[in-house]
Design a protein around this motif. Structure first.
Motif, PDB file in Angstrom:
ATOM      1  N   GLY A 334       0.814  -1.221   0.000  1.00 56.50           N
ATOM      2  CA  GLY A 334       0.000   0.000   0.000  1.00 56.50           C
ATOM      3  C   GLY A 334       0.840   1.259   0.000  1.00 56.50           C
ATOM      4  O   GLY A 334       0.677   2.138  -0.861  1.00 56.50           O
ATOM      5  N   ILE A 335       1.773   1.355   0.952  1.00 57.09           N
ATOM      6  CA  ILE A 335       2.580   2.579   1.018  1.00 57.09           C
ATOM      7  C   ILE A 335       3.465   2.659  -0.228  1.00 57.09           C
ATOM      8  O   ILE A 335       3.743   3.748  -0.741  1.00 57.09           O
ATOM      9  N   GLY A 336       3.880   1.492  -0.734  1.00 64.96           N
ATOM     10  CA  GLY A 336       4.701   1.456  -1.946  1.00 64.96           C
ATOM     11  C   GLY A 336       3.969   2.072  -3.133  1.00 64.96           C
ATOM     12  O   GLY A 336       4.559   2.755  -3.972  1.00 64.96           O
ATOM     13  N   THR A 337       2.669   1.838  -3.185  1.00 66.08           N
ATOM     14  CA  THR A 337       1.859   2.391  -4.275  1.00 66.08           C
ATOM     15  C   THR A 337       1.919   3.917  -4.244  1.00 66.08           C
ATOM     16  O   THR A 337       2.063   4.588  -5.272  1.00 66.08           O
ATOM     17  N   ILE A 338       1.839   4.456  -3.033  1.00 67.28           N
ATOM     18  CA  ILE A 338       1.844   5.920  -2.890  1.00 67.28           C
ATOM     19  C   ILE A 338       3.237   6.478  -3.213  1.00 67.28           C
ATOM     20  O   ILE A 338       3.376   7.476  -3.924  1.00 67.28           O
TER      21      ILE A 338
END
Ligand code: SF4
Length: 715
Positions: A334-338
């Motif tokens: 998830g944070i990687g997507t951002i």
């Protein structure tokens, strides 16, 4: 991305490794946090990081001044190319040919190894996981455990190839090989490159945590040390380090402390093999590469609160099935997507943001208190703002959902069309392109009569009398209760009546808008919020309740969010929101945990599934269990009662292959619990879990808590 998903799902080793780690991680994390107040700790961390992110430039200057005064060099790199060039030029100027590297996500982000190797330098990873990946030509799949996707056997094959000797897959054997090979590299290297976990502006200190000791060798043995530090690693004071060091190992790997915590405040001299003291060069590359843009964004600046613990990956039901490589970029989950959206461009995140199932589990675990799911939804909305929705979703969002009458007419058409495919209220097989919908689970049929048609005829006498009853409870059915499971609405009606409360059902109510929120269709979400608020305002109610926690999430939070900038509707949305309760919470409060309900006592074992939004958003876990026990049921807990069931609304239609694997894990826990009854509080989970158990011929009854209680009511 679909191909990457297919490949990941075809790899049983990947799921096995991630699944095992996911289970063990939760146990060790809980142990490591015993005696700590996680909420207090993350409050502290988020406040430290928020303040630092707000003053990034000021802290970068202070850090630079302090480092310069101690004899280090600081270079501000605007982007990946500037950072790479600085390091290459430095190596060339000093005649360095061999470089050792400790683990650094910032160096992965700028693709440093590939660049240096292309230019004829040898840059060797010394973190065990990173070295395995370098030898096998792969990229990290996880921020903290980069080779988590590989088995021991695969590692043994890679090492055997490297030293030309067939090795067993015994871990001590493999570690010995790594140690022997890498020690030589440390001694030969002219430069060591590291990252840093924290950079303290007040003192000009780098804090580096590792578990293998390679970080210390990298930063001390070679005569030149280069640290690549993302601007988000800056904190103001030395005292800010402690809370981050408390949370980082606990949240990352479930350890109380990392094996090595190294603090570097300026260059320290080196002693060569002959005992001669030589000066050490320390260079810090302060990397921007999209971080300033993130800081300037009022919504996304909170992503700078990340301490890169990867807890959000460890608890993500999707990551546990597909791993990190499907994300296609260095930062995963998830944070990687951002981070990908800001470091690699929004267009690179437009596909992968779809991987989020919206369970919001990561948000509960994040020590930086980042609303990761909220940021992913924002990302999705921005993609839609820019590119628009494709054909059918666009039609549904713009024409069907906002037009309640048309939407409900279409559901009636679907009810007629499903007739040839249903038996006993279930659709087990669908033809042609719809076949995937019934793969691994049967679907409930659309009910003959929706709740909105039933409610008017429920009990005429009582309805006439109930005008006097107080309080007036507005019931929001939501599409699933209204059209698929009207019996849930009837159960709520009976329980409210039993408690002397009046159910008010405004017929103008419509979809809660959650599908629009998840599709990124802001305008539709706002329009549906307005329609629902108007319907309940007209009805004049004291409370608003729903038997669906996802609808409750929309009513309580998303309506306010969707209408925040609307001068006419913002206040109305907040008033509406203040009246919203999940039905389990309302019933538990009004009945004193079920004590005031007159219930026939029953027997049997029940296991309870915590729906993601019920636990994750509303924090409700005890109330439904108490209510079930008040009916005499014996509660047996399944393993991971709060693990996602894989439904996620339209997610199970978009990614049935991922949804099924998540479902499979959940079903195994339910079956292993030995319960004959599965209770839950979400119609979406009911659809998924009942369908999954039915298609596997498992004799476990699945019911909403409201149904179970309503069936036991005594007159
Ligand atoms: S977003 Fe939160 S949970 Fe995820 S890596 Fe960052 S700090 Fe850890």
């Amino acid at each position: 991305m679909k191909n990457n998903i297919k490949e990941a799902l075809a790899n049983p080793n990947l799921r096995g490794a991630l699944g095992r780690f996911g289970n063990d991680y939760l146990v060790s994390r809980e142990k490591a946090y015993t005696g700590k107040n996680f909420e207090e700790l993350r409050e502290k961390i988020s406040s430290i990081k928020r303040s630092a992110a707000g003053r990034m430039e000021e802290l970068a200057d202070r850090f630079t001044q302090n480092m310069l005064s101690r004899g280090a060099k600081v270079y501000r790199a605007k982007n990946a190319q500037e950072a790479r060039d600085y390091i290459l030029n430095l190596a060339m100027a000093r005649g360095v040919k061999k470089i050792v590297k400790s683990k650094s996500m910032a160096s992965e982000e700028i693709h440093l190894n590939e660049y240096l190797n292309e230019k004829g330098l040898e840059s060797v990873e010394t973190d065990l996981g990173e070295w395995i990946l370098q030898l096998s030509g792969q990229k990290p799949s996880h921020m903290v455990m980069p080779a988590i996707h590989m088995t021991r056997g695969e590692v043994a094959d890679v090492f055997s190839g490297e030293i030309n000797l067939q090795l067993s897959s015994d871990i001590p054997v493999l570690v010995k090989v790594a140690r022997e090979q890498l020690r030589r590299k440390f001694l030969e290297a002219g430069m060591g490159i590291s990252g840093a976990n924290i950079a303290v502006a007040e003192t000009g200190t780098l804090v580096i945590t590792t578990n293998e000791g390679n970080g210390r060798l990298t930063t001390t043995l070679p005569p030149i040390h280069v640290a690549i530090v993302g601007l988000e690693k800056l904190v103001e004071k030395f005292a800010d380090v402690e809370p981050i060091l408390e949370a980082l190992p606990r949240s990352a790997t479930g350890q109380k402390i990392t094996s090595y915590v190294t603090m570097i405040t300026g260059p320290t001299p080196v002693i060569d093999a002959g005992g001669n003291v030589k000066p050490k060069e320390l260079h810090i590359v302060l990397l921007d590469n999209g971080r300033s843009q993130m800081q300037a964004d009022p919504v996304f600046k909170q992503a700078l609160q990340c301490i890169r613990c990867a807890s959000c990956l460890n608890v993500c039901p999707v990551f546990q099935i597909v791993g990190g490589h499907v994300y296609g970029h260095v930062y995963t989950g998830g944070i990687g997507t951002i981070l990908t959206a800001f470091f690699n461009g929004f267009e690179n995140a437009s596909d992968i943001q779809n991987l989020c199932i919206g369970c919001e589990r990561c948000k509960r675990f994040c020590p930086g208190k980042i609303d990761i799911p909220g940021l992913i939804r924002e990302l999705r909305s921005r993609v839609v703002d820019k590119k628009g929705l494709p054909g059918i979703p666009k039609f549904v969002m713009q024409r069907v959902l906002p037009n309640r009458k048309l939407f409900h007419r279409l559901l009636k058409v679907a009810h007629a069309a499903q007739k040839p495919f249903q038996t006993g209220g279930l659709v087990r097989h669908l033809p042609l392109f719809l076949a995937g919908l019934t793969e691994g689970r049967s679907l409930p049929a659309i009910a003959d009569k929706p709740f909105r048609d039933l409610v008017v005829a429920l009990d005429d006498k009582k309805v006439a009398q109930e005008e006097q009853w107080q309080p007036r409870v507005g019931f929001f059915a939501g599409c699933l209760t209204d059209f698929i499971y009207p019996r849930l609405g009837v159960a709520v009606y009976k329980l409210l009546h039993h408690m002397g409360m009046q159910m008010v059902f405004p017929l103008e109510q419509t979809c809660c808008g959650m599908p629009a929120v998840y599709m990124g269709s802001r305008e539709t979400a706002a329009e549906l919020a307005r329609q629902n608020i108007a319907a309940f305002e007209k009805a004049g109610v004291d409370y608003i309740t729903t038997a669906c926690p996802t609808c409750a999430h929309a009513l309580k939070h998303h309506f306010v969010e969707a209408l925040a900038g609307d001068p006419k509707w913002g206040e109305r949305a907040r008033n509406f929101s203040s009246k919203v309760y999940t039905f389990a919470a309302l019933l538990a409060e009004k009945s004193n945990g079920g004590q005031n309900l007159k219930l026939a006592q029953t027997t049997g074992k029940v296991t309870y599934h915590d729906s993601c939004h019920m636990k994750g958003v509303f924090g409700i876990t005890v109330e439904p269990r108490e209510l079930l026990k008040s009916a005499g049921l014996e509660l047996v807990e399944m393993e991971g009662p709060d693990r996602c069931c894989g439904f996620g609304g339209s997610y199970s239609i978009k990614y049935p292959e991922i949804s099924q694997h998540i479902l499979e894990k959940k079903l195994a826990s339910i079956i292993n619990s030995g319960a004959e009854l599965l209770a839950l509080d979400c119609p979406g989970c009911l659809l998924q879990l009942h369908g999954g158990l039915d298609s596997r011929d498992k004799n476990i009854t699945v019911k909403h808590t409201a149904e179970i209680l309503a069936e036991q009511l005594l007159p």
